[in-house]
Design a protein around this motif. Structure first.
Motif, PDB file in Angstrom:
ATOM      1  N   TYR A 152       0.404   7.473  -6.854  1.00 13.85           N
ATOM      2  CA  TYR A 152       0.423   6.018  -7.017  1.00 13.85           C
ATOM      3  C   TYR A 152      -0.520   5.568  -8.142  1.00 13.85           C
ATOM      4  CZ  TYR A 152       2.707   6.712  -2.569  1.00 13.85           C
ATOM      5  OH  TYR A 152       3.551   7.170  -1.598  1.00 13.85           O
ATOM      6  N   GLY A 153      -1.643   6.260  -8.306  1.00 14.41           N
ATOM      7  CA  GLY A 153      -2.563   5.908  -9.381  1.00 14.41           C
ATOM      8  C   GLY A 153      -1.960   6.129 -10.755  1.00 14.41           C
ATOM      9  N   ILE A 154      -1.207   7.200 -10.929  1.00 13.47           N
ATOM     10  CA  ILE A 154      -0.530   7.449 -12.205  1.00 13.47           C
ATOM     11  C   ILE A 154       0.583   6.432 -12.413  1.00 13.47           C
ATOM     12  CG2 ILE A 154       0.702   9.152 -13.591  1.00 13.47           C
ATOM     13  CD1 ILE A 154      -2.224   9.858 -13.023  1.00 13.47           C
ATOM     14  N   MET A 155       1.284   6.073 -11.341  1.00 12.45           N
ATOM     15  CA  MET A 155       2.308   5.023 -11.456  1.00 12.45           C
ATOM     16  C   MET A 155       1.676   3.710 -11.900  1.00 12.45           C
ATOM     17  SD  MET A 155       4.546   5.660  -8.000  1.00 12.45           S
ATOM     18  CE  MET A 155       4.505   7.275  -7.222  1.00 12.45           C
ATOM     19  N   ASP A 156       0.493   3.385 -11.387  1.00 10.88           N
ATOM     20  CA  ASP A 156      -0.216   2.185 -11.837  1.00 10.88           C
ATOM     21  C   ASP A 156      -0.481   2.250 -13.332  1.00 10.88           C
ATOM     22  OD1 ASP A 156      -0.287   1.350  -9.201  1.00 10.88           O
ATOM     23  OD2 ASP A 156      -2.389   1.891  -8.899  1.00 10.88           O
ATOM     24  N   ARG A 209       0.857  -1.190   0.000  1.00  7.56           N
ATOM     25  CA  ARG A 209       0.000   0.000   0.000  1.00  7.56           C
ATOM     26  C   ARG A 209       0.895   1.243   0.000  1.00  7.56           C
ATOM     27  NH1 ARG A 209      -4.031   0.896   4.995  1.00  7.56           N
ATOM     28  NH2 ARG A 209      -5.466  -0.486   3.877  1.00  7.56           N
ATOM     29  N   TRP A 210       0.545   2.211  -0.819  1.00  7.23           N
ATOM     30  CA  TRP A 210       1.288   3.473  -0.931  1.00  7.23           C
ATOM     31  C   TRP A 210       2.753   3.254  -1.287  1.00  7.23           C
ATOM     32  CZ3 TRP A 210      -1.499   4.393   4.165  1.00  7.23           C
ATOM     33  CH2 TRP A 210      -2.797   4.845   3.927  1.00  7.23           C
ATOM     34  N   ARG A 211       2.958   2.333  -2.205  1.00  6.65           N
ATOM     35  CA  ARG A 211       4.262   2.163  -2.843  1.00  6.65           C
ATOM     36  C   ARG A 211       4.037   2.078  -4.354  1.00  6.65           C
ATOM     37  NH1 ARG A 211       8.387   0.839   0.703  1.00  6.65           N
ATOM     38  NH2 ARG A 211       7.748  -0.035   2.732  1.00  6.65           N
ATOM     39  N   ALA A 255       8.452   9.587 -17.222  1.00 10.41           N
ATOM     40  CA  ALA A 255       8.370   8.133 -17.097  1.00 10.41           C
ATOM     41  C   ALA A 255       7.422   7.504 -18.113  1.00 10.41           C
ATOM     42  CB  ALA A 255       7.936   7.752 -15.682  1.00 10.41           C
ATOM     43  N   SER A 256       6.609   8.309 -18.785  1.00 14.06           N
ATOM     44  CA  SER A 256       5.694   7.787 -19.796  1.00 14.06           C
ATOM     45  C   SER A 256       6.280   7.851 -21.204  1.00 14.06           C
ATOM     46  CB  SER A 256       4.368   8.555 -19.764  1.00 14.06           C
ATOM     47  OG  SER A 256       3.714   8.389 -18.525  1.00 14.06           O
ATOM     48  N   ALA A 257       7.493   8.324 -21.326  1.00 13.31           N
ATOM     49  CA  ALA A 257       8.128   8.460 -22.646  1.00 13.31           C
ATOM     50  C   ALA A 257       8.184   7.114 -23.360  1.00 13.31           C
ATOM     51  CB  ALA A 257       9.538   9.025 -22.491  1.00 13.31           C
ATOM     52  N   GLY A 258       7.753   7.101 -24.606  1.00  6.85           N
ATOM     53  CA  GLY A 258       7.811   5.907 -25.427  1.00  6.85           C
ATOM     54  C   GLY A 258       6.713   4.898 -25.180  1.00  6.85           C
ATOM     55  N   LEU A 259       5.836   5.149 -24.206  1.00  8.15           N
ATOM     56  CA  LEU A 259       4.773   4.198 -23.889  1.00  8.15           C
ATOM     57  C   LEU A 259       3.509   4.438 -24.706  1.00  8.15           C
ATOM     58  CD1 LEU A 259       5.136   3.983 -20.000  1.00  8.15           C
ATOM     59  CD2 LEU A 259       6.085   2.451 -21.744  1.00  8.15           C
ATOM     60  N   PHE A 272      -8.015  -3.184 -28.129  1.00  9.89           N
ATOM     61  CA  PHE A 272      -8.451  -2.274 -27.057  1.00  9.89           C
ATOM     62  C   PHE A 272      -7.991  -2.803 -25.708  1.00  9.89           C
ATOM     63  CE2 PHE A 272     -11.492  -1.170 -23.729  1.00  9.89           C
ATOM     64  CZ  PHE A 272     -11.664   0.199 -23.900  1.00  9.89           C
ATOM     65  N   VAL A 273      -7.461  -1.895 -24.888  1.00 10.04           N
ATOM     66  CA  VAL A 273      -7.027  -2.248 -23.530  1.00 10.04           C
ATOM     67  C   VAL A 273      -7.667  -1.270 -22.558  1.00 10.04           C
ATOM     68  CG1 VAL A 273      -5.064  -2.528 -21.953  1.00 10.04           C
ATOM     69  CG2 VAL A 273      -4.814  -3.109 -24.391  1.00 10.04           C
ATOM     70  N   SER A 274      -8.192  -1.784 -21.453  1.00 12.50           N
ATOM     71  CA  SER A 274      -8.650  -0.939 -20.349  1.00 12.50           C
ATOM     72  C   SER A 274      -8.097  -1.510 -19.057  1.00 12.50           C
ATOM     73  CB  SER A 274     -10.181  -0.871 -20.302  1.00 12.50           C
ATOM     74  OG  SER A 274     -10.737  -2.168 -20.101  1.00 12.50           O
ATOM     75  N   PHE A 275      -8.065  -0.703 -18.015  1.00 16.25           N
ATOM     76  CA  PHE A 275      -7.505  -1.189 -16.758  1.00 16.25           C
ATOM     77  C   PHE A 275      -8.072  -0.403 -15.583  1.00 16.25           C
ATOM     78  CE2 PHE A 275      -4.440   1.841 -18.633  1.00 16.25           C
ATOM     79  CZ  PHE A 275      -4.412   2.816 -17.643  1.00 16.25           C
ATOM     80  N   ASN A 276      -7.927  -0.968 -14.395  1.00 10.96           N
ATOM     81  CA  ASN A 276      -8.222  -0.275 -13.154  1.00 10.96           C
ATOM     82  C   ASN A 276      -6.914   0.209 -12.538  1.00 10.96           C
ATOM     83  OD1 ASN A 276     -10.964  -0.912 -13.413  1.00 10.96           O
ATOM     84  ND2 ASN A 276     -10.686  -2.864 -12.353  1.00 10.96           N
ATOM     85  N   TYR A 277      -6.974   1.322 -11.845  1.00  8.27           N
ATOM     86  CA  TYR A 277      -5.804   1.879 -11.176  1.00  8.27           C
ATOM     87  C   TYR A 277      -6.243   2.441  -9.828  1.00  8.27           C
ATOM     88  CZ  TYR A 277      -7.795   6.229 -13.079  1.00  8.27           C
ATOM     89  OH  TYR A 277      -8.634   7.265 -13.398  1.00  8.27           O
TER      90      TYR A 277
END
Length: 534
Positions: free
Chosen positions: A165-169, A46-48, A211-215, A137-142
């Motif tokens: 943490y939600g953006i990291m997910d 939690r919270w990591r 951190a989102s570069a290239g994704l 198509f891809v969806s996810f929970n965060y």
């Protein structure tokens, strides 16, 4: 003894970096549901930042959605679920039937909205995009709410990225797509991220995050307004908020160990608003400048061009704030009284947060706002109030302001306004028509969309044609970086030009390009009363 459709349906198996997954072939699609993309963020997690998922050897059934992330269903039709589990980092993959590994179809990754405090991916049917648009198509929970966005001195003192943490997910899910989507027929070099409301704000975070570069390689922003221009506070600025919230959840020592041992339900209850009020939660949560995921305020990154400069579709609905006004009325049971309209409007212009208002209006101009947005011109005081707040800056005109900045750095920028006011909505009725409100566009991309608690409303006739138009534009953009395709039956959608202030009007009976978008929302007036440049 009967058989479930899981037993009867054809199956397909795809290898992933964690192990093979087995999905169903149903309704013209390969469906892989509930695939874990990171370890469960529970206990010591939690919270990591999200940790790698432990692998498996035998095929794992991916027949059903994973749990949505912990949240209180506070009766926001269109978003909220009820969930008391933090084990929720699951994603879903859909591909057209018959598509094999190596097909290299464009990939569309959906980020669901909900204010970063409610919502999930389990109520979005992508069949039109997948089958008609021929995409994977891809969806996810965060993580959302206090579990996804949290600042506390004890947690922040640990040696890991903090706050978002939600953006990291979401970034972990995008890395999973990069590493695995080819096996499902998708092209990891052609990924479009798209989202609405808080999902759109998340898209902006990825556009700004190193951190989102290239994704991802393209982005579609639906009802994200002026979020990249709104001031973003630092993670550590919210440490007192975390202390107060943890105290309300039962913490006394405020050590990391105690915080991670708090019950999920107690943390949710600590952030719950009193009944009869409308808002995100008792305590403010959301994305913050943490120094890593978001290294600087988004406005600084955005206006200086220090973001991922990819093709972008960016737009809004015609009467965005009608949804918020409707939810406020459902929460309180009270429409805006005509006799109190002026004072209530003035209070809103004074007290609403930047994420909704976006610009300051001098109190000596409040009367001018009330005269420009008269209840008799809008049908009711509630509708006039909604129009004024919606136009003021973040939502409708925020789209214009953002597009002007975008166009300084990115050539392929496409603006739109969705306007289908007469379609029935999946939400409970209020004292005024919802019109083309916030979230109204979702049922045109995701057939039968009703959110977590609304009633589905099938589209018919002209609305079905608009849905087909939007699916074409969205999937064509994902494929080529432009919503236009050769010999298309649909109107040409030109790049945004700040002088023309042009936008594609997604409407019935036929969509068309318009110019001077700002005139539809009193742009000159708002620039005058706020002293801002448009």
């Amino acid at each position: 003894m009967g058989h479930t459709y899981w037993e009867m349906a054809p199956k397909s198996t795809v290898p992933t970096t964690s192990g093979p997954v087995r999905g169903l072939v149903l309704d013209g699609m390969h469906r892989f549901l509930g695939i874990p993309y990171a370890a469960a963020p529970v206990g010591a997690h939690r919270w990591r930042p999200p940790a790698p998922q432990e692998g498996w050897r035998l095929p794992r059934d991916a027949f059903a959605y994973g749990s949505v992330c912990a949240q209180n269903n506070i009766s926001y039709p269109g978003f909220g679920f009820s969930s008391n589990t933090e084990d929720c980092l699951y994603l879903n993959v859909y591909a057209p039937e018959g598509v094999d590994a190596g097909a290299k179809l464009p990939v569309m990754v959906w980020i669901p909205g909900g204010g970063l405090f409610i919502g999930g991916s389990n109520d979005h049917d992508p069949s039109a995009l997948v089958k008609d648009g021929r995409v994977v198509f891809v969806s996810f929970n965060y993580r959302i709410n206090v579990f996804g966005f949290f600042s506390h001195p004890a947690i922040n003192a640990e040696d890991h990225e903090i706050g978002n943490y939600g953006i990291m997910d979401q970034q972990a899910a995008l890395r999973w797509v990069r590493d695995n989507i080819a096996g499902f027929g998708g092209d990891p070099a052609n990924v479009t991220i798209f989202g609405q409301s808080a999902g759109a704000i998340s898209v902006w975070c990825h556009l700004m995050s190193p951190a989102s570069a290239g994704l991802f390689h393209k982005a579609i922003v639906q009802s994200g307004g002026a979020s990249p221009l709104v001031a973003t506070r630092g993670t550590r600025d919210f440490e007192q908020t975390g202390l107060d919230l943890a105290r309300d959840a039962g913490a006394t020592r405020h050590t990391s160990e105690e915080l991670r041992a708090l019950q999920t339900s107690d943390l949710l209850a600590a952030n719950l608003l009193p009944e009869g009020t409308f808002g995100a939660g008792k305590y403010e949560i959301g994305h913050t400048v943490d120094g890593s995921v978001l290294p600087e305020p988004m406005a600084d990154l955005f206006t200086s061009g220090r973001f991922h400069q990819v093709p972008v579709i960016n737009g809004t609905t015609r009467t965005e704030f009608h949804w918020f006004q409707g939810m406020l009325e459902l929460s309180t049971g009270q429409p805006v009284p005509a006799e109190s309209y002026g004072p209530i409007l003035s209070q809103a212009l004074t007290t609403l947060p930047d994420m909704l208002l976006g610009r300051s209006v001098s109190p000596d101009r409040f009367e001018d706002v009330a005269k420009t947005y008269r209840p008799e011109d809008y049908g009711s005081a509630s509708e006039a109030m909604s129009a004024a707040i919606g136009d003021c800056g973040v939502i409708s005109l925020g789209n214009q302001r953002v597009n002007r900045v975008l166009r300084r750095f990115v050539e392929d920028v496409y603006s739109y306004e969705f306007d289908a006011p007469h379609t029935a909505t999946p939400w409970p009725p209020v004292s005024f028509p919802y019109g083309s409100a916030h979230t109204k566009d979702l049922q045109y991309l995701f057939p039968g969309f009703r959110g977590a608690s609304g009633a589905p409303v099938p589209l018919e006739g002209e609305d079905l044609r608009l849905a087909s138009t939007m699916v074409h534009y969205w999937s064509t953009f994902a494929r080529h970086g432009t919503p236009n395709s050769p010999a298309s039956q649909y109107p040409a959608w030109n790049r945004y030009d700040a002088v023309r202030d042009n936008a594609m009007l997604l409407t019935v009976p036929e969509s068309r390009e318009i110019e001077n978008f700002g005139d539809r929302h009193h742009a000159t007036f708002w620039d005058d009363v706020s002293g801002a440049a448009g």
